[in-house]
Design a protein around this motif. Sequence first.
Motif, short mmCIF file in Angstrom:
data_model
loop_
_atom_site.label_atom_id
_atom_site.label_comp_id
_atom_site.label_asym_id
_atom_site.label_seq_id
_atom_site.Cartn_x
_atom_site.Cartn_y
_atom_site.Cartn_z
N GLU A 1 58.54 25.74 17.29
CA GLU A 1 58.58 25.55 15.84
C GLU A 1 59.80 24.73 15.45
O GLU A 1 60.93 25.07 15.79
N VAL A 2 59.57 23.63 14.73
CA VAL A 2 60.67 22.85 14.17
C VAL A 2 61.04 23.52 12.84
O VAL A 2 60.21 23.66 11.96
N ARG A 3 62.30 23.92 12.71
CA ARG A 3 62.75 24.62 11.50
C ARG A 3 63.51 23.73 10.54
O ARG A 3 63.53 24.00 9.34
N GLU A 4 64.14 22.69 11.05
CA GLU A 4 64.84 21.70 10.21
C GLU A 4 64.73 20.36 10.89
O GLU A 4 64.68 20.28 12.11
N GLY A 5 64.72 19.30 10.09
CA GLY A 5 64.70 17.95 10.64
C GLY A 5 63.44 17.69 11.43
O GLY A 5 62.34 17.93 10.95
N GLY A 6 63.61 17.20 12.63
CA GLY A 6 62.47 16.93 13.49
C GLY A 6 62.59 15.64 14.27
O GLY A 6 61.78 15.35 15.15
N ASP A 7 63.62 14.83 13.93
CA ASP A 7 63.83 13.58 14.64
C ASP A 7 65.29 13.48 15.07
O ASP A 7 66.15 13.01 14.32
N GLY A 8 65.58 13.96 16.28
CA GLY A 8 66.92 13.86 16.86
C GLY A 8 67.98 14.64 16.10
O GLY A 8 67.77 15.80 15.73
N GLU A 9 69.13 13.98 15.88
CA GLU A 9 70.31 14.58 15.23
C GLU A 9 69.92 15.40 14.01
O GLU A 9 69.18 14.94 13.16
N GLY A 10 70.43 16.63 13.96
CA GLY A 10 70.19 17.49 12.80
C GLY A 10 68.95 18.36 12.91
O GLY A 10 68.69 19.17 12.03
N THR A 11 68.21 18.20 13.98
CA THR A 11 67.01 19.03 14.16
C THR A 11 67.42 20.44 14.58
O THR A 11 68.37 20.64 15.32
N LEU A 12 66.67 21.42 14.08
CA LEU A 12 66.79 22.80 14.52
C LEU A 12 65.40 23.21 14.98
O LEU A 12 64.44 23.17 14.20
N VAL A 13 65.28 23.52 16.27
CA VAL A 13 63.98 23.81 16.85
C VAL A 13 64.04 25.15 17.59
O VAL A 13 65.06 25.51 18.18
N HIS A 14 62.93 25.88 17.54
CA HIS A 14 62.83 27.19 18.20
C HIS A 14 61.74 27.14 19.26
O HIS A 14 60.72 26.49 19.08
N TRP A 15 61.99 27.82 20.37
CA TRP A 15 60.94 28.11 21.34
C TRP A 15 61.37 29.27 22.20
O TRP A 15 62.52 29.66 22.22
N LYS A 16 60.40 29.84 22.89
CA LYS A 16 60.70 30.84 23.92
C LYS A 16 60.47 30.18 25.26
O LYS A 16 59.48 29.48 25.46
N LEU A 17 61.42 30.39 26.17
CA LEU A 17 61.35 29.83 27.51
C LEU A 17 61.20 30.98 28.49
O LEU A 17 62.08 31.85 28.59
N GLN A 18 60.06 31.00 29.17
CA GLN A 18 59.81 32.05 30.16
C GLN A 18 60.07 31.47 31.55
O GLN A 18 59.21 30.83 32.15
N ALA A 19 61.28 31.70 32.03
CA ALA A 19 61.70 31.14 33.31
C ALA A 19 61.06 31.89 34.49
O ALA A 19 60.74 31.29 35.51
#
Length: 147
Positions: free
Chosen positions: A42-60
Amino acid sequence: MAQVEAVTERIITAQPDDVFDALADYNGTREKLLSEHFSEYEVREGGDGEGTLVHWKLQATSKRIRDCLLEVSEPTDGELVEKDRNSSMVTTWTVTPAGEGKSRVVVTTVWNGAGGIGGFFEKTFAPKGLGRIYDTVLANLATEVEK
């Protein structure tokens, strides 16, 4: 706590600007590049490089799931840095020219590992596992930009 580092790289047959733009496109291309190890993107802010805030879950691994909330910066040309607000993890994507019409993409992830015997196993095995995950992401990136 020891610092743990995982590094993966790939040569991609595409211009560095095109490769970097694909990586920095969190609203479109980036989600398509992720492997099955990533969920809840989920992109929470921005979406193009600098200033983006993105969420994900990483299942290693089957038992290890990281909830990541990443702040994106571009400290230098060709460099994309993702700092996790939920941990010490920092992932740096570096795109540089690698000959005529080619790019070298290096992904470096560092974090503060556990102490003791758990830390030993983390430092020994986590970089290999994360390397395999990012090998898949880089392969998907190559497929996307080499069209």
